[in-house]
Motif scaffolding. Structure first.
Motif, PDB file in Angstrom:
ATOM      1  N   ALA A 158      24.365  -2.240 -81.267  1.00 44.98           N
ATOM      2  CA  ALA A 158      25.162  -3.237 -81.978  1.00 44.98           C
ATOM      3  C   ALA A 158      26.516  -3.412 -81.308  1.00 44.98           C
ATOM      4  O   ALA A 158      26.997  -4.529 -81.118  1.00 44.98           O
ATOM      5  CB  ALA A 158      25.331  -2.810 -83.441  1.00 44.98           C
ATOM      6  N   ALA A 159      27.124  -2.285 -80.938  1.00 44.80           N
ATOM      7  CA  ALA A 159      28.421  -2.367 -80.259  1.00 44.80           C
ATOM      8  C   ALA A 159      28.277  -3.113 -78.943  1.00 44.80           C
ATOM      9  O   ALA A 159      29.122  -3.911 -78.564  1.00 44.80           O
ATOM     10  CB  ALA A 159      28.973  -0.966 -80.020  1.00 44.80           C
ATOM     11  N   LEU A 160      27.173  -2.853 -78.263  1.00 48.93           N
ATOM     12  CA  LEU A 160      26.938  -3.516 -76.986  1.00 48.93           C
ATOM     13  C   LEU A 160      26.892  -5.024 -77.177  1.00 48.93           C
ATOM     14  O   LEU A 160      27.495  -5.784 -76.424  1.00 48.93           O
ATOM     15  CB  LEU A 160      25.622  -3.021 -76.381  1.00 48.93           C
ATOM     16  N   LEU A 161      26.173  -5.469 -78.224  1.00 52.54           N
ATOM     17  CA  LEU A 161      25.984  -6.902 -78.388  1.00 52.54           C
ATOM     18  C   LEU A 161      27.182  -7.573 -79.047  1.00 52.54           C
ATOM     19  O   LEU A 161      27.544  -8.679 -78.694  1.00 52.54           O
ATOM     20  CB  LEU A 161      24.724  -7.151 -79.224  1.00 52.54           C
ATOM     21  N   PHE A 162      27.756  -6.897 -80.037  1.00 50.29           N
ATOM     22  CA  PHE A 162      28.784  -7.571 -80.822  1.00 50.29           C
ATOM     23  C   PHE A 162      30.182  -6.997 -80.667  1.00 50.29           C
ATOM     24  O   PHE A 162      31.096  -7.439 -81.334  1.00 50.29           O
ATOM     25  CB  PHE A 162      28.400  -7.528 -82.310  1.00 50.29           C
ATOM     26  N   GLY A 163      30.315  -6.014 -79.807  1.00 45.83           N
ATOM     27  CA  GLY A 163      31.586  -5.306 -79.697  1.00 45.83           C
ATOM     28  C   GLY A 163      32.818  -6.198 -79.685  1.00 45.83           C
ATOM     29  O   GLY A 163      33.664  -6.124 -80.562  1.00 45.83           O
ATOM     30  N   PRO A 164      32.918  -7.062 -78.681  1.00 46.19           N
ATOM     31  CA  PRO A 164      34.136  -7.873 -78.590  1.00 46.19           C
ATOM     32  C   PRO A 164      34.385  -8.717 -79.827  1.00 46.19           C
ATOM     33  O   PRO A 164      35.526  -9.002 -80.172  1.00 46.19           O
ATOM     34  CB  PRO A 164      33.871  -8.762 -77.370  1.00 46.19           C
ATOM     35  N   LEU A 165      33.311  -9.115 -80.512  1.00 51.75           N
ATOM     36  CA  LEU A 165      33.522  -9.933 -81.711  1.00 51.75           C
ATOM     37  C   LEU A 165      34.140  -9.120 -82.842  1.00 51.75           C
ATOM     38  O   LEU A 165      34.873  -9.635 -83.668  1.00 51.75           O
ATOM     39  CB  LEU A 165      32.181 -10.504 -82.184  1.00 51.75           C
ATOM     40  N   ILE A 204      27.959   0.768 -71.700  1.00 58.09           N
ATOM     41  CA  ILE A 204      26.530   0.782 -71.995  1.00 58.09           C
ATOM     42  C   ILE A 204      25.818  -0.238 -71.122  1.00 58.09           C
ATOM     43  O   ILE A 204      24.746   0.028 -70.571  1.00 58.09           O
ATOM     44  CB  ILE A 204      26.269   0.479 -73.476  1.00 58.09           C
ATOM     45  N   GLY A 205      26.440  -1.409 -71.002  1.00 57.22           N
ATOM     46  CA  GLY A 205      25.821  -2.449 -70.193  1.00 57.22           C
ATOM     47  C   GLY A 205      25.587  -2.002 -68.764  1.00 57.22           C
ATOM     48  O   GLY A 205      24.482  -2.139 -68.229  1.00 57.22           O
ATOM     49  N   VAL A 206      26.636  -1.472 -68.145  1.00 54.11           N
ATOM     50  CA  VAL A 206      26.506  -1.047 -66.748  1.00 54.11           C
ATOM     51  C   VAL A 206      25.460   0.055 -66.624  1.00 54.11           C
ATOM     52  O   VAL A 206      24.605   0.028 -65.739  1.00 54.11           O
ATOM     53  CB  VAL A 206      27.859  -0.568 -66.202  1.00 54.11           C
ATOM     54  N   SER A 207      25.534   1.049 -67.508  1.00 61.46           N
ATOM     55  CA  SER A 207      24.586   2.160 -67.422  1.00 61.46           C
ATOM     56  C   SER A 207      23.159   1.685 -67.616  1.00 61.46           C
ATOM     57  O   SER A 207      22.245   2.096 -66.898  1.00 61.46           O
ATOM     58  CB  SER A 207      24.909   3.219 -68.464  1.00 61.46           C
ATOM     59  N   ALA A 215      11.773  10.449 -71.007  1.00 65.92           N
ATOM     60  CA  ALA A 215      12.826  11.444 -71.136  1.00 65.92           C
ATOM     61  C   ALA A 215      13.809  11.313 -69.967  1.00 65.92           C
ATOM     62  O   ALA A 215      15.024  11.341 -70.134  1.00 65.92           O
ATOM     63  CB  ALA A 215      12.216  12.843 -71.150  1.00 65.92           C
ATOM     64  N   GLU A 216      13.246  11.150 -68.786  1.00 73.56           N
ATOM     65  CA  GLU A 216      14.087  11.029 -67.605  1.00 73.56           C
ATOM     66  C   GLU A 216      14.968   9.786 -67.698  1.00 73.56           C
ATOM     67  O   GLU A 216      16.133   9.815 -67.319  1.00 73.56           O
ATOM     68  CB  GLU A 216      13.203  10.958 -66.354  1.00 73.56           C
ATOM     69  N   PHE A 217      14.405   8.691 -68.203  1.00 70.44           N
ATOM     70  CA  PHE A 217      15.196   7.477 -68.361  1.00 70.44           C
ATOM     71  C   PHE A 217      16.400   7.744 -69.249  1.00 70.44           C
ATOM     72  O   PHE A 217      17.523   7.354 -68.954  1.00 70.44           O
ATOM     73  CB  PHE A 217      14.338   6.350 -68.949  1.00 70.44           C
ATOM     74  N   GLY A 218      16.121   8.440 -70.318  1.00 71.75           N
ATOM     75  CA  GLY A 218      17.223   8.781 -71.202  1.00 71.75           C
ATOM     76  C   GLY A 218      18.289   9.596 -70.498  1.00 71.75           C
ATOM     77  O   GLY A 218      19.489   9.323 -70.599  1.00 71.75           O
ATOM     78  N   MET A 219      17.829  10.600 -69.744  1.00 74.35           N
ATOM     79  CA  MET A 219      18.790  11.445 -69.041  1.00 74.35           C
ATOM     80  C   MET A 219      19.549  10.641 -67.990  1.00 74.35           C
ATOM     81  O   MET A 219      20.752  10.798 -67.817  1.00 74.35           O
ATOM     82  CB  MET A 219      18.057  12.602 -68.348  1.00 74.35           C
ATOM     83  N   ARG A 220      18.834   9.783 -67.261  1.00 76.26           N
ATOM     84  CA  ARG A 220      19.487   8.984 -66.214  1.00 76.26           C
ATOM     85  C   ARG A 220      20.545   8.105 -66.834  1.00 76.26           C
ATOM     86  O   ARG A 220      21.637   7.934 -66.293  1.00 76.26           O
ATOM     87  CB  ARG A 220      18.471   8.061 -65.517  1.00 76.26           C
ATOM     88  N   PHE A 221      20.203   7.520 -67.980  1.00 77.10           N
ATOM     89  CA  PHE A 221      21.146   6.634 -68.652  1.00 77.10           C
ATOM     90  C   PHE A 221      22.427   7.380 -68.987  1.00 77.10           C
ATOM     91  O   PHE A 221      23.530   6.924 -68.682  1.00 77.10           O
ATOM     92  CB  PHE A 221      20.481   6.077 -69.915  1.00 77.10           C
ATOM     93  N   ASP A 249      36.381   0.892 -70.142  1.00 77.75           N
ATOM     94  CA  ASP A 249      35.087   1.558 -70.142  1.00 77.75           C
ATOM     95  C   ASP A 249      35.359   2.978 -70.581  1.00 77.75           C
ATOM     96  O   ASP A 249      36.423   3.527 -70.308  1.00 77.75           O
ATOM     97  CB  ASP A 249      34.406   1.512 -68.761  1.00 77.75           C
ATOM     98  N   TRP A 250      34.412   3.550 -71.297  1.00 72.40           N
ATOM     99  CA  TRP A 250      34.704   4.812 -71.975  1.00 72.40           C
ATOM    100  C   TRP A 250      35.119   5.911 -71.018  1.00 72.40           C
ATOM    101  O   TRP A 250      36.036   6.665 -71.276  1.00 72.40           O
ATOM    102  CB  TRP A 250      33.480   5.242 -72.787  1.00 72.40           C
ATOM    103  N   GLY A 251      34.408   6.005 -69.893  1.00 78.99           N
ATOM    104  CA  GLY A 251      34.745   7.072 -68.946  1.00 78.99           C
ATOM    105  C   GLY A 251      36.152   6.891 -68.402  1.00 78.99           C
ATOM    106  O   GLY A 251      36.938   7.832 -68.319  1.00 78.99           O
TER     107      GLY A 251
END
Lengths: 271, 520, 315
Positions: free
Chosen positions: A20-27, A71-74, A190-196, A219-221
């Motif tokens: 939700a944050a990814l899609l609507f964050g700026p709004l 999130i988008g970039v990752s 599982a790997e996809f999750g970890m990679r993300f 960006d959070w980092g």
């Protein structure tokens, strides 16, 4: 319907929240990404629930904008890295011989150089724009996906049912779709999750070296790095973006754990 | 990554001074405005400094030094010819006195007697001549530009040398205080273990990592070389540096982060040393390229920035407002009557109209290589300029190669200048038409003529008039928007005594180790 | 088996050579060169030209690479372009520093992680398991420099137990060195233990579910014996893999931790060298990292094959 444990529910809830944050964050953000509202590290008020960051900008708004960026970039990088690494890995496992050797050599060579350094070189040469960032991370990451896919593929390839299929005359593509993927699905997800999650932290690491997502975009980092000095003085500022990163990572991991529960054949790798 | 700063002249606070003959160069102030305890220096202890601005490629070769750590280390081992004191005056170091012939092109310098190198050899005129010549001729020395003004250096006697310049320059002693002009024995070349006349003797040195030097027991300067040994640890990351200070692992750190100074101040075991100086931050417009070739556009831009806000946010107030020229308040020729330009979006719009435009779109090249926080500053400018009808797109450049590829080339970029102790040097280096580092490509024949004239004048009152005019010219016609000057900020433990502010750069102009002592 | 090892070694050397070519090509693409990096803002066209001549940068790239390669195979790592010191002198002390920290972290971390992994697998679902999992999840989810800073805050600034800077120098006492490097070691521990532990747990769990383990239990064997002698050897392959991977990380990937603690290790050295475009230094570091990686990889590969009879005898 299979019983979904509580932890998985929590994980799914967290992931949904972040989507939700990814899609609507700026709004949803009360203030702009760049608006300076006060002094550095000003404490929380009714208007600024989490206080201000090191430049005097609203933390909540930056977190929401940052969600989209991080999130988008990752996500983009992870998807790209999988679409490159997976087929190549399976290919190497199935074909063996020349193809395997060449691909493995290439991948090993790239992996030999510490990821941060490779990223440093590429980003310095080509600039830190978003497309370059995503593609660079994706390609560097795809090496690890390649290795996993290859090992999984090899492991399954030597199974009797795979051999039976080959004897039947099935082609490589069929083998991948019908035999390898279904059996490798769980570790791959599982790997996809970890990679993300790893990409998140990796971009954060790049920000530490000044190469990640460029200001003034949040960006959070990068926010952890920018606000880090606050920790020493007992301020909460850096904890918010770190907590956001941790929360999403935990959520993804909980879901991944659920998917892997009870699965056998963990012939994959860790991160 | 360390930011390469310009060769800077260094300053040290001389206490009560030896007559500097000839030029009416005032000696240091009697008002020793020390912030901290006033006792006599105590000998003993090991001073630990955590410094940013070093790298593994550092060297103690005075020709190639360009960064903070080697600068400080060089001053621990060697002395210069002339020092700049805390009032921006040139005072004697190894050159005891000087005299200029009218026209300021021929000078005679007298050498200080009774000084010995760490090796025991006595300091002679030949050593000084050799040391100066390292920077002349075919050399990769960073001080080459300065040394090129010297036509001839020759020995006059066992205690005097003559220096002849290509043109009159009343500021020669200031030029000689450049931190590259350090004195080594004649013929010396082993830069891995420098021998000098300085307060400390070489013990160990790992470039970019750490160094340790021990006290020179026969040091000639009174009240100096008080600690038994000084250790420098290179810490380029400002957070790590601050940690080290807060956890007591080092006694002093340089180059604090503006954003956290206020927080550091609250710590009772620390003191913040704040020095107003000449370092300034620039927004550079190329006067030869449209739209900046129109002075109205330049003026529009200069009115489109909120300087007070920038100072408050970027420097947290630790600095001075700039008036679009590079001369700081601490310079004796600073134009105090030039009205301070302020943020005025309406005036900016007016100037745009004069230029025949209703709005303006520009691209600003920025990078934190220009100065720490440059990109943030660019963002603040962008927000303010928007209200004046100017749309600024920030083009973030990579820090590497910024100085080679972007500065001096992009039409609108950001830059940084360290302070110079003389107005002439600052103006000659960046604003003369043929200056190598004229980063606004501004060419004004009248300016050049006046600049040359002032350089050779020995009369301060006449010089002041000219320099005031020059500042006005740059402010109203030049291509640089200079919104602020930054203070130098150091963090020092209360254990360290004798620390004072300094207008040249951090750590008392680089000579902190020489001066301070540790409380019992 | 020997043939396999020899083949792997040959491949490893070939990979290293490819790395050197890749790194060289990469640094050629970067803007700026070592001369402009040294002189920075004070560079003029003349001084740049003079410095470039002094450093031999006028020679074409291919030739420079060949010179370097020729020297390298003879054991000569060359001279740093920026400060004329032999690269070897600069490299080896940092290499040992990195190895020391890696060994410190691995010696404590690997047994700890594997042990925890086994324990939580055996006591699956229990309170201990959940707790350990949550903590592990937490540490894995945070950037390592953040963890380092928190450790500094708690153990150096607020309570001066350890120094905040990992300041090491030659000639230091062993105990002193341990003291200086404990905080970075703890940071690395937090990062690697979690990963190894989770993988161990998964691997052991998977094996515990299989038929032969059930048989072992039915035979009346105690848990300890079952785990150690029947389950673990079969779970070993992925565990060895993740351990090797993490050790590789400890050697090659800790530049951010080195930065936070100002530790004089190889990671920071290489970042510095890249920033300076100092080619001999960059190449030397790349070779060291590459060799470490290749070796660990090889070990993991061989172990995986050795432990999986199906791969040992391919049909």
């Amino acid at each position: 319907m299979k019983r979904i444990p509580l932890t998985a529910w929590i994980g799914l809830a967290i992931i949904t929240l972040n989507l939700a944050a990814l899609l609507f964050g700026p709004l949803l953000a009360p203030f702009g990404e760049e608006d300076i509202l006060g002094g550095p590290f000003d404490p929380a008020t009714a208007l600024n629930w989490f206080g201000l960051d090191q430049n005097g900008r609203d933390m909540v708004s930056r977190l929401l904008f940052g969600a989209q960026m991080s999130i988008g970039v990752s996500l983009a990088a992870s998807l790209l890295s999988f679409s490159v690494g997976l087929p190549l890995g399976f290919l190497a496992a199935l074909r063996g011989g020349w193809v395997d050797t060449v691909l493995s050599r290439l991948v090993d060579t790239i992996m030999c150089i510490p990821v941060l350094i490779s990223a440093l070189v590429v980003l310095q040469a080509l600039g830190s724009s978003l497309p370059v960032l995503i593609v660079t991370i994706a390609l560097l990451d795809s090496t690890r996906v390649f290795r996993l896919a290859r090992i999984l593929g090899q492991g399954i390839n030597v199974m009797e049912y795979a051999e039976a299929a080959r004897l039947r005359g099935e082609g490589a593509w069929w083998l991948i779709r019908k035999e390898i993927l279904p059996n490798a699905a769980a570790p791959l997800i599982a790997e996809f999750g970890m990679r993300f999650c790893f990409t998140f932290l990796f971009v954060a690491g790049l920000s530490f070296l000044g190469l990640g997502i460029q200001p003034p975009y949040a960006d959070w980092g990068g926010m952890v790095k920018d606000n880090q000095q606050g920790i020493l003085y007992g301020l909460y500022a850096p904890l918010y973006p770190a907590a956001a990163i941790a929360l999403l990572t935990v959520g993804v991991n909980l879901v991944v754990d659920w998917l892997l529960a009870g699965r056998t054949r963990p012939q994959g790798e860790g991160r | 990554m360390t930011r390469r700063d310009f060769p800077q002249l260094e300053t040290t606070r001389r206490g009560l001074l030896l007559g500097a003959a000839g030029l009416g160069l005032a000696t240091a102030s009697g008002s020793l405005n020390r912030a901290f305890a006033q006792d006599t220096p105590r000998k003993g202890g090991v001073l630990k400094l955590g410094m940013g601005g070093g790298s593994t490629t550092d060297t103690l070769d005075p020709r190639v030094m360009t960064d903070w750590v080697p600068l400080n280390q060089a001053f621990m081992l060697m002395n210069g010819l002339v020092e700049i004191d805390r009032n921006n005056q040139a005072v004697p170091e190894l050159l005891e006195s000087w005299e200029a012939k009218p026209g300021a092109a021929e000078w005679v310098f007298t050498l200080r007697q009774g000084v010995t190198f760490h090796s025991g050899k006595a300091l002679t005129v030949e050593d000084v001549i050799y040391s100066i010549n390292l920077h002349r001729g075919e050399t990769s020395s960073a001080a080459r530009a300065i040394a090129e003004q010297i036509k001839d250096v020759r020995k006059l006697s066992e205690s005097q040398i003559a220096i002849e310049l290509t043109g009159g320059n009343a500021d020669l002693p200031f030029l000689l205080s450049d931190y590259h002009f350090l004195v080594v024995p004649e013929g010396f070349t082993d830069w891995s273990k420098p021998i000098g006349t300085g307060p400390f003797v070489y013990e160990s040195y790992e470039p970019g990592v750490r160094s340790r030097f021990t006290r020179n027991p026969s040091y000639w300067k009174p009240g100096c070389a008080n600690v038994d040994a000084v250790e420098v640890i290179v810490i380029n990351d400002v957070a790590a540096r601050t940690n080290a200070l807060m956890s007591g692992q080092v006694h002093a750190i340089n180059r604090l982060d503006f954003k956290t100074v206020d927080l550091l101040k609250r710590n009772p075991k620390l003191q913040i040393v704040q020095s107003a100086g000449g370092q300034h931050f620039t927004f550079l417009m190329d006067c030869t390229k449209a739209p900046f070739s129109d002075v109205n556009v330049r003026l529009a831009i200069k009115h489109a920035i909120d300087r007070e806000q920038l100072l408050k946010v970027a420097l947290r107030g630790y600095g001075q407002l700039g008036n679009d020229h590079p001369i700081p308040r601490t310079d004796r020729f600073f134009n105090t009557e030039l009205p301070q330009r302020a943020y005025d979006p309406d005036k900016a719009k007016h100037y745009l109209q004069q230029a025949g435009m209703s709005d303006l779109k520009v691209e600003l090249s920025s990078s934190d290589a220009a100065f720490g926080g440059a990109v943030d500053a660019a963002a603040i400018f962008r927000a303010a300029a928007a209200k004046a009808g100017i749309d600024v797109t920030i083009k973030r450049e990579s820090p590497d190669g910024y100085w080679e590829k972007v500065w001096l080339q992009a039409p609108f970029s950001m830059g940084y200048w360290g302070g110079r102790p003389t107005a002439d040097q600052m103006l000659s280096i960046a604003y003369a038409s043929d200056a190598k580092w004229n980063d606004t490509h501004w060419k004004n024949a009248q300016f050049d003529k006046l600049l040359l004239e002032a350089r050779g004048l020995l009369d301060d009152a006449k010089r002041k008039e000219i320099y005031w005019t020059l500042q006005e010219m740059i402010s109203n016609d030049g291509g640089a928007m200079i919104p602020m000057f930054g203070d130098y900020l150091d963090g020092v433990s209360t254990q360290v005594q004798g620390v004072t502010p300094h207008p040249m750069f951090n750590f008392m102009g680089g000579r902190l180790a020489e001066r301070v002592w540790l409380a019992a | 088996m020997t043939a396999l090892i020899l083949k792997r070694i040959a491949l490893g050397v070939f990979t290293l050579w490819l790395v050197s070519v890749l790194v060289f090509a990469g640094t050629q693409l970067l803007p700026g060169d070592v001369a402009s990096a040294i002189l920075g803002q004070s560079a003029t066209p003349e001084s740049l030209a003079a410095l470039r001549r002094d450093l031999g940068l006028e020679v074409p790239a291919l030739l420079r690479y060949s010179h370097w390669l020729w020297g390298f195979v003879q054991g000569d790592l060359g001279q740093s372009q920026a400060n004329q010191q032999p690269v070897a002198e600069l490299l080896w002390p940092r290499f040992w520093n990195t190895m020391f920290l890696a060994a410190y972290a691995a010696a404590i971390g690997v047994p700890l992680a594997v042990g925890l992994g086994i324990l939580t697998a055996v006591r699956r679902g229990g309170v201990f398991d959940r707790l350990v999992n949550i903590v592990a999840l937490g540490t894995v989810s945070l950037p390592e420099y953040f963890l380092g800073l928190v450790l500094i805050l708690v153990l150096a600034v607020q309570n001066p137990v350890f120094p905040s800077l990992a300041d090491v120098y030659p000639g230091m006492g062993f105990a002193e060195r341990l003291d200086a490097t404990t905080l970075p070691m703890l940071t690395l521990l937090l990062v690697t233990v979690a990963q190894i532990m989770r993988m161990t747990r998964t691997a052991v769990l998977a094996v515990m579910d299989s038929a032969y383990v059930e048989t072992a239990y039915l035979k009346g064997l105690q848990t300890g014996r079952v785990v150690l002698r029947h389950a673990l050897p079969n779970a070993a392959a992925p565990v060895v893999n993740v351990v090797a991977f993490n050790i590789a990380y400890l050697i090659t990937g800790v530049v951010l931790v080195e930065a936070v603690f100002n530790y004089n290790g190889l990671g920071r050295f290489m970042v510095d060298a890249v920033a300076k475009r100092d080619l001999p230094m960059v190449q030397a570091c790349a070779m060291v990292f590459g060799a470490a990686y290749v070796l660990l990889n090889m070990t993991a590969d061989i172990a995986a094959i050795a432990l999986n009879p199906r791969l040992r005898h391919p049909r």
